[in-house]
Design a protein around this motif. Structure first.
Motif, PDB file in Angstrom:
ATOM      1  N   SER A   5      -6.741   9.803  85.986  1.00  0.00           N
ATOM      2  CA  SER A   5      -8.035  10.318  86.413  1.00  0.00           C
ATOM      3  C   SER A   5      -8.338  11.658  85.752  1.00  0.00           C
ATOM      4  N   ARG A  14      -8.962  11.004  81.826  1.00  0.00           N
ATOM      5  CA  ARG A  14     -10.205  10.287  81.509  1.00  0.00           C
ATOM      6  C   ARG A  14     -11.433  11.121  81.882  1.00  0.00           C
ATOM      7  N   ASN A  15     -11.403  11.721  83.071  1.00  0.00           N
ATOM      8  CA  ASN A  15     -12.556  12.538  83.457  1.00  0.00           C
ATOM      9  C   ASN A  15     -12.678  13.769  82.559  1.00  0.00           C
ATOM     10  N   ASN A  47     -20.733   5.396  85.201  1.00  0.00           N
ATOM     11  CA  ASN A  47     -19.485   6.132  85.405  1.00  0.00           C
ATOM     12  C   ASN A  47     -18.285   5.228  85.156  1.00  0.00           C
ATOM     13  N   ASP A  48     -18.391   4.020  85.675  1.00  0.00           N
ATOM     14  CA  ASP A  48     -17.280   3.073  85.499  1.00  0.00           C
ATOM     15  C   ASP A  48     -17.094   2.736  84.018  1.00  0.00           C
ATOM     16  N   ASP A  75     -17.962   4.617  81.399  1.00  0.00           N
ATOM     17  CA  ASP A  75     -17.382   5.790  80.717  1.00  0.00           C
ATOM     18  C   ASP A  75     -15.887   5.897  81.011  1.00  0.00           C
ATOM     19  N   TYR A  76     -15.527   5.576  82.221  1.00  0.00           N
ATOM     20  CA  TYR A  76     -14.110   5.653  82.611  1.00  0.00           C
ATOM     21  C   TYR A  76     -13.273   4.689  81.763  1.00  0.00           C
TER      22      TYR A  76
END
Lengths: 186, 158
Positions: free
Chosen positions: A168, A171-172, B6-7, B9-10
Motif C-alpha cells: 500500500s 503503490r500509493n 483509484n483501483d 491506478d493501484y
C-alpha cells in the motif's frame, strides 16, 4: 561525419554504433554523471559504479533497441543502468541467500517530453521536490524497491511490517508521485 | 477521482513496481485488453519510477573516467574488428613452446626409427633360431659332439 553539439541523442547513438568514439564522448558528457549517480547509489562503491557506467555506455554500441520515438535517452539509460546494477547486486546476494524474482524491466514508450528539454539539474530539482511531498514511509519503501532491488516481501521482512502495508505504501507513493510529476511525464 | 479509477491506478502502480499478485495481474491484463489506451497510462507510471535517480545527490565520477571509457571503447573496437592482411607476431612464450614441441616430435621420430630397426634384427635372429630348431627336430638328425684337435705346431719356415 562532423559532430555537432546540436545532434540529437539518436544521431549520436547511430554515430557511436558506427564506431565514432567522439559520439560516445558527447553521449557521456550528456548522461555520464546521471548514469554514474544511479550506479553509485545501487552498488554503493565508486569502483563498481565506474565499471557499471562504462558497461552501460559500451552496451549502447551493440544495443539497437533504443527508439527515440518511443522514449527518451535518459529514461532508457536509467532503466538499463538499474537493470544491470540490480543484476550485479542479485548475483552478490545469491551467494548468501536465495532470491525471488524482483526486477521488472520495461521499455519506455513515451513521446518526446517537456522534461527532456530541461537541464539535468532542473529535472533533478523537480523530482526532489516531488519526493519530499511523499510520506516518509512511502519514500523509504520506493527507494528500497528501486535502488536496492528488494522485493516487497523482503522490504516487509526488513522493516518488520506486514506485506499488505508495504504494498500500500509503495503503490500509493508511486500514484502520488505520478500526480506530482504529471506535467513532466507524458 | 472515482473508486474505479483509484483501483485501476493501484493496479498500474503495482505493475510498474513489479509486485502484482497473479490475480491482480490477470485482472489488469483483462482491463488492458478491453481498453488498450490504458497502455500509455501504464507507461507513464513506469517512466515516473525511472525518474527516481534524478532525486539522488550528484556524484562526481573519478577523474579520468571519460578518458578510460574512450580508451576502453578503442580496445573494444580493436577486439571486435581485427585488422586484415597482417599477421601478429607470436608471443615469445608461444614461440618457445612451439620449439620445444617440435624438438620433442623430432626426437620421438628418431627413436621410432631405431626401435623399428632393432625389431627387424630381432625378428631375423628369431627366424634363424626357428630354422635351426626345425632342422634338429628331424628324425634322421644326429647330434655329434665335435672336439677340436690340438693344433700341431707349424714347421719352421726355411
Amino acid at each position: 561525419m562532423l559532430l555537432s553539439l546540436a545532434m540529437t541523442d539518436s544521431e549520436l547513438l547511430l554515430a557511436w554504433q558506427a564506431g565514432d568514439r567522439r559520439a560516445l564522448g558527447t553521449l557521456y558528457d550528456r548522461y555520464g554523471e546521471l548514469v554514474y549517480r544511479l550506479a553509485y547509489r545501487v552498488l554503493q562503491n565508486a569502483s563498481d559504479a565506474e565499471d557499471l557506467t562504462q558497461e552501460v555506455f559500451m552496451t549502447l554500441s551493440q544495443k539497437a533497441d533504443f527508439n527515440s520515438k518511443r522514449g527518451k535517452m535518459s529514461t532508457f539509460l536509467m532503466v538499463l543502468t538499474r537493470s544491470r546494477g540490480i543484476d550485479r547486486l542479485r548475483r552478490q546476494r545469491t551467494q548468501q541467500q536465495s532470491w525471488r524474482k524482483l526486477t521488472h524491466s520495461y521499455e519506455p514508450q513515451s513521446q518526446s517530453l517537456p522534461m527532456e528539454h530541461a537541464s539535468l539539474r532542473e529535472r533533478s530539482h523537480y523530482v526532489q521536490q516531488a519526493l519530499q511531498q511523499l510520506a516518509p514511509q512511502q519514500r523509504q519503501v520506493l527507494e528500497m524497491a528501486y535502488f536496492d532491488g528488494l522485493s516487497q516481501s523482503e522490504i516487509a521482512q526488513k522493516l518488520d511490517i506486514p506485506l499488505g502495508t508495504i504494498k500500500s505504501w509503495s503503490r500509493n507513493g508511486l500514484i502520488q508521485l505520478r500526480q506530482l510529476l504529471k506535467d513532466h511525464v507524458g | 477521482m472515482t473508486a474505479e479509477r483509484n483501483d485501476l491506478d493501484y493496479l498500474l502502480a503495482g505493475y510498474a513496481l513489479g509486485d502484482l499478485s497473479s490475480e491482480e495481474l490477470a485482472s489488469l491484463q483483462h482491463i488492458l485488453q478491453t481498453s488498450p489506451e490504458l497502455h500509455q497510462e501504464l507507461e507513464r507510471f513506469q517512466e515516473t519510477l525511472a525518474l527516481l535517480p534524478l532525486a539522488l545527490e550528484e556524484q562526481s565520477p573519478a577523474s579520468g573516467m571519460r578518458e578510460r571509457l574512450l580508451s576502453r571503447s578503442g580496445d573494444h573496437g580493436e577486439a571486435t574488428a581485427p585488422s586484415h592482411g597482417t599477421l601478429k607476431r607470436p608471443t615469445p612464450w608461444l614461440a618457445l613452446l612451439s620449439l620445444a614441441l617440435g624438438t620433442a616430435i623430432a626426437l620421438l621420430g628418431v627413436d621410432g626409427i631405431v626401435l623399428r630397426r632393432q625389431m627387424a634384427e630381432t625378428q631375423a635372429e628369431l627366424q634363424h633360431h626357428r630354422e635351426t630348431v626345425a632342422m634338429l627336430s628331424q628324425p634322421k638328425s644326429r647330434i655329434v659332439a665335435l672336439q677340436a684337435w690340438e693344433r700341431f705346431p707349424l714347421p719352421p719356415v726355411a
